[in-house]
Design a protein around this motif. Structure first.
Motif, mmCIF file in Angstrom:
data_model
loop_
_atom_site.group_PDB
_atom_site.id
_atom_site.type_symbol
_atom_site.label_atom_id
_atom_site.label_comp_id
_atom_site.label_asym_id
_atom_site.label_seq_id
_atom_site.Cartn_x
_atom_site.Cartn_y
_atom_site.Cartn_z
ATOM 1 N N VAL A 107 80.371 26.594 35.405
ATOM 2 C CA VAL A 107 80.675 27.967 35.773
ATOM 3 C C VAL A 107 79.369 28.736 35.889
ATOM 4 C CG1 VAL A 107 81.849 30.104 35.135
ATOM 5 C CG2 VAL A 107 82.907 27.891 34.603
ATOM 6 N N ILE A 108 79.133 29.323 37.054
ATOM 7 C CA ILE A 108 77.944 30.150 37.263
ATOM 8 C C ILE A 108 78.377 31.613 37.176
ATOM 9 C CG2 ILE A 108 76.094 30.773 38.857
ATOM 10 C CD1 ILE A 108 76.332 27.996 40.069
ATOM 11 N N GLU A 109 77.851 32.304 36.176
ATOM 12 C CA GLU A 109 78.204 33.709 35.939
ATOM 13 C C GLU A 109 77.152 34.609 36.580
ATOM 14 O OE1 GLU A 109 78.972 36.855 32.229
ATOM 15 O OE2 GLU A 109 78.183 34.846 31.846
ATOM 16 N N ASP A 110 77.549 35.316 37.629
ATOM 17 C CA ASP A 110 76.640 36.233 38.316
ATOM 18 C C ASP A 110 76.783 37.613 37.691
ATOM 19 O OD1 ASP A 110 74.934 37.455 40.095
ATOM 20 O OD2 ASP A 110 76.469 37.720 41.632
ATOM 21 N N ASP A 111 75.780 38.035 36.935
ATOM 22 C CA ASP A 111 75.816 39.310 36.216
ATOM 23 C C ASP A 111 74.829 40.278 36.869
ATOM 24 O OD1 ASP A 111 77.162 40.624 34.172
ATOM 25 O OD2 ASP A 111 75.565 40.311 32.726
ATOM 26 N N TYR A 112 75.002 40.499 38.158
ATOM 27 C CA TYR A 112 73.969 41.101 39.003
ATOM 28 C C TYR A 112 73.691 42.568 38.713
ATOM 29 C CZ TYR A 112 77.839 43.124 41.611
ATOM 30 O OH TYR A 112 78.955 43.829 41.962
ATOM 31 N N ASP A 113 74.671 43.348 38.240
ATOM 32 C CA ASP A 113 74.414 44.778 38.004
ATOM 33 C C ASP A 113 75.075 45.263 36.710
ATOM 34 O OD1 ASP A 113 77.081 44.863 38.649
ATOM 35 O OD2 ASP A 113 76.901 46.339 40.257
ATOM 36 N N SER A 114 75.096 44.385 35.704
ATOM 37 C CA SER A 114 75.803 44.694 34.458
ATOM 38 C C SER A 114 75.204 45.877 33.712
ATOM 39 C CB SER A 114 75.784 43.462 33.546
ATOM 40 O OG SER A 114 74.439 43.111 33.226
ATOM 41 N N GLU A 115 73.922 46.210 34.001
ATOM 42 C CA GLU A 115 73.276 47.307 33.281
ATOM 43 C C GLU A 115 73.895 48.658 33.620
ATOM 44 O OE1 GLU A 115 70.404 43.957 33.619
ATOM 45 O OE2 GLU A 115 71.682 45.031 35.053
ATOM 46 N N PHE A 116 74.586 48.721 34.766
ATOM 47 C CA PHE A 116 75.060 50.015 35.245
ATOM 48 C C PHE A 116 76.571 50.143 35.041
ATOM 49 C CE2 PHE A 116 71.355 49.082 38.125
ATOM 50 C CZ PHE A 116 70.467 49.808 37.352
ATOM 51 N N ARG A 117 76.932 50.523 33.831
ATOM 52 C CA ARG A 117 78.329 50.819 33.528
ATOM 53 C C ARG A 117 78.374 52.237 33.001
ATOM 54 N NH1 ARG A 117 82.600 48.088 34.043
ATOM 55 N NH2 ARG A 117 84.520 48.765 33.063
ATOM 56 N N TYR A 118 79.311 53.052 33.537
ATOM 57 C CA TYR A 118 79.258 54.485 33.291
ATOM 58 C C TYR A 118 80.427 55.018 32.470
ATOM 59 C CZ TYR A 118 76.543 53.382 37.443
ATOM 60 O OH TYR A 118 75.692 52.768 38.340
ATOM 61 N N ASP A 119 81.337 54.143 32.039
ATOM 62 C CA ASP A 119 82.481 54.615 31.256
ATOM 63 C C ASP A 119 82.590 53.896 29.922
ATOM 64 O OD1 ASP A 119 83.152 52.147 32.174
ATOM 65 O OD2 ASP A 119 85.095 52.708 33.020
ATOM 66 N N GLY A 120 81.456 53.511 29.363
ATOM 67 C CA GLY A 120 81.445 52.831 28.069
ATOM 68 C C GLY A 120 80.360 51.789 28.024
ATOM 69 N N ALA A 121 80.319 51.062 26.910
ATOM 70 C CA ALA A 121 79.291 50.037 26.727
ATOM 71 C C ALA A 121 79.508 48.895 27.711
ATOM 72 C CB ALA A 121 79.332 49.510 25.294
ATOM 73 N N PRO A 122 78.415 48.250 28.165
ATOM 74 C CA PRO A 122 78.556 47.081 29.052
ATOM 75 C C PRO A 122 79.429 46.009 28.420
ATOM 76 C CG PRO A 122 76.272 47.810 28.959
ATOM 77 C CD PRO A 122 77.013 48.595 27.909
ATOM 78 N N ILE A 123 80.177 45.311 29.257
ATOM 79 C CA ILE A 123 81.068 44.260 28.785
ATOM 80 C C ILE A 123 80.240 43.022 28.450
ATOM 81 C CG2 ILE A 123 82.987 42.765 29.470
ATOM 82 C CD1 ILE A 123 83.873 45.051 31.324
ATOM 83 N N PRO A 124 80.464 42.396 27.274
ATOM 84 C CA PRO A 124 79.691 41.199 26.914
ATOM 85 C C PRO A 124 79.835 40.099 27.950
ATOM 86 C CG PRO A 124 80.893 42.033 25.017
ATOM 87 C CD PRO A 124 81.399 42.801 26.204
ATOM 88 N N SER A 125 78.851 39.228 27.981
ATOM 89 C CA SER A 125 78.814 38.180 28.994
ATOM 90 C C SER A 125 79.851 37.096 28.736
ATOM 91 C CB SER A 125 77.430 37.536 29.027
ATOM 92 O OG SER A 125 77.195 36.837 27.816
ATOM 93 N N LEU A 126 80.222 36.393 29.805
ATOM 94 C CA LEU A 126 81.065 35.204 29.691
ATOM 95 C C LEU A 126 80.300 34.104 28.978
ATOM 96 C CD1 LEU A 126 83.689 33.677 30.618
ATOM 97 C CD2 LEU A 126 82.426 33.055 32.672
ATOM 98 N N GLN A 127 78.997 34.006 29.222
ATOM 99 C CA GLN A 127 78.179 32.965 28.612
ATOM 100 C C GLN A 127 78.240 33.023 27.090
ATOM 101 O OE1 GLN A 127 75.245 33.199 26.732
ATOM 102 N NE2 GLN A 127 74.197 31.243 27.080
ATOM 103 N N GLY A 128 78.334 34.236 26.538
ATOM 104 C CA GLY A 128 78.389 34.372 25.087
ATOM 105 C C GLY A 128 79.646 33.796 24.472
ATOM 106 N N LEU A 129 80.680 33.542 25.290
ATOM 107 C CA LEU A 129 81.930 32.950 24.804
ATOM 108 C C LEU A 129 81.959 31.434 24.959
ATOM 109 C CD1 LEU A 129 84.406 35.509 26.436
ATOM 110 C CD2 LEU A 129 83.654 35.479 24.044
#
Length: 499
Positions: free
Chosen positions: A295-317
């Motif tokens: 599984v290739i997880e493309d997290d291309y713009d995860s830094e830009f979330r405006y309604d709460g904390a960024p969602i943790p990565s799939l890789q961390g699971l």
């Protein structure tokens, strides 16, 4: 054989005010005349001193041109006798007819012809509403120049050569690892971070190391246009993975023969903006385990979330070591930097580093050193904070303006993240007519890229990027977009009335 009057030949052919140096012009003229037998084999040319005097150039200009022609066997130098035309071809080369050229001209391979004919990306890289583009005007180039200059000296010449480790400059890999552990809940050590020259190269490396030619790759549909192109160029068969309101759904996807890879953007799918919930992420990992998929997880713009904390990565699971995490600096810094990275499981880290060294021969170490300083000195985090505030405000203004001017014809994606919104259009609006009308309004609209299997699916949507649009100009951009909508609807009604 008597000496040829080369000066007469050159006098009428040299262009002294041209950008091409005289030395190169002399070389080209003599070479062409040798090949077409204007200069015959065995003819003696004038000495460099005499020719220089005859045509009014420096002797070194003639000497350098002669030396190159001798080195390439067009001329020969006979000690004490002079410089002579060599035997090259039995018959002079003549211009072939167009038909003959067509018959004998080498052709691209089937794969080369397919890749060379495909369009990808957008010709315009700024303005309303080019998708996926960050505003380079927000980047602190004054700081970047100082950091780059710090490493552009002779105190450490190792930064001027090839990377000793194909995975990249270790201090930068350490900085990226520290950042990802904190901000994205990525489980990694510096040795797992592999630097690449952009997301295209990241996908290409994964395709070449994790799959064989003829294997299949699953890609969300719609998706970023580059994924199918790069995977196909690497010899993989590209298939559409089912995408629903919760993201990629492998359980509902028919797996093709020899499926090896699946690419997903779980935190902010491009272009739909779908966010994959925890339950679906766990289902995806279980399905990938059962099917033996990377599984290739493309997290291309995860830094830009405006309604709460960024969602943790799939890789961390991931507990199987099957997720490849993929990130880029194109959105958080500036696109032309062309720095990206992948985080790979420990058991393939060495192989990935060796492959990078052999396939791509990486360099730009002084820029990697400057980026390491940029991150370690805190500038990277500060820049993200500034951009997050700015882009959040731009998206807010875009949503308000669209609701006021085009609310009845456009439904926007819900995700408060990234640098674009996905705009679903009313049935009365044709994407083709809308993009044509938008072009008249000097607007650029992104058209979602669907894979062939999903050709019959609802494609009535466009992608509106606001990253390259200053907040003060968003309302004007939306006003032009609304005019384009009205034109598209009016055109449709006119055609329906005539039909």
């Amino acid at each position: 054989m008597k000496e040829v009057l080369l000066s007469d030949l050159l006098a009428g052919a040299l262009h002294r005010d041209a950008e091409q140096p005289l030395q190169r012009q002399i070389y080209d003229i003599v070479r062409r005349c040798v090949l077409d037998h204007t200069l015959l084999p065995g003819q003696r040319l004038p000495s460099s001193r005499a020719l220089a005097a005859d045509i009014g150039v420096s002797r070194i200009t003639i000497t350098l041109a002669y030396d190159r022609l001798i080195a390439e066997n067009y001329l020969s130098s006979r000690g004490g006798s002079g410089t002579f035309v060599e035997h090259t071809v039995e018959r002079p080369l003549t211009a072939a007819s167009p038909a003959a050229l067509q018959r004998h001209r080498p052709a691209l391979s089937t794969r080369g012809a397919a890749n060379g004919s495909r369009r990808g990306g957008l010709a315009q890289h700024t303005g309303a509403f080019v998708p996926g583009i960050a505003d380079a005007g927000l980047f602190p180039f004054h700081l970047w120049r100082r950091l780059v200059a710090r490493h552009l000296n002779k105190s450490d010449l190792s930064l001027a050569g090839y990377a000793k480790d194909g995975a990249g400059f270790m201090p930068l890999r350490q900085a990226i690892s520290n950042y990802l552990r904190i901000s994205r809940s990525v489980v990694c050590e510096p040795a797992q971070v592999i630097l690449t020259a952009g997301t295209h190269q990241s996908v290409d490396l994964c395709a070449r190391l994790l799959a064989d030619p003829g294997d299949a790759a699953l890609v969300e549909s719609p998706c970023h246009w580059a994924f199918p192109l790069v995977l196909d160029a690497a010899g993989l068969r590209v298939h559409a993975a089912t995408l629903d309101e919760h993201g990629i759904a492998l359980a509902d996807t028919t797996l093709p023969r020899r499926a090896r890879l699946a690419i997903t953007s779980p935190s902010h799918q491009y272009p739909t903006g779908v966010v994959m919930p925890l339950a679906r992420r766990l289902e995806l990992l279980q399905a990938a385990r059962a099917a033996g998929l990377w599984v290739i997880e493309d997290d291309y713009d995860s830094e830009f979330r405006y309604d709460g904390a960024p969602i943790p990565s799939l890789q961390g699971l991931d507990t199987d070591g099957r997720v490849i995490y993929m990130g880029t600096f194109s959105k958080t810094m500036f696109a032309g930097l062309r720095f990206s990275y992948i985080v790979v499981p420990p058991h393939i880290a060495d192989a990935c580093a060796q492959a990078c060294a052999r396939l791509y021969r990486p360099g730009h170490l002084h820029l990697q050193a400057a980026l390491a300083d940029f991150m370690n000195d805190g500038h990277f985090a500060q820049n993200i904070k500034r951009m997050r505030v700015e882009y959040g405000e731009r998206q807010r203004l875009l949503r308000i303006a669209l609701q006021a001017r085009a609310g009845g014809l456009v439904t926007l994606s819900e995700a408060r993240a990234g640098l674009h919104v996905y705009a679903r259009l009313d049935r009365a609006v044709s994407v083709a007519r809308l993009t044509a009308a938008a072009d008249e309004e000097a607007l650029v609209l992104g058209v979602p890229h669907f894979l062939p299997e999903h050709a019959a699916r609802d494609r009535n949507a466009v992608v509106l990027g606001y990253g390259g649009v200053p907040a003060a100009r968003i309302d004007d951009g939306v006003a032009r977009f609304a005019r384009a909508l009205d034109k598209a609807v009016a055109t449709a009604r006119t055609r329906a009335a005539r039909g």
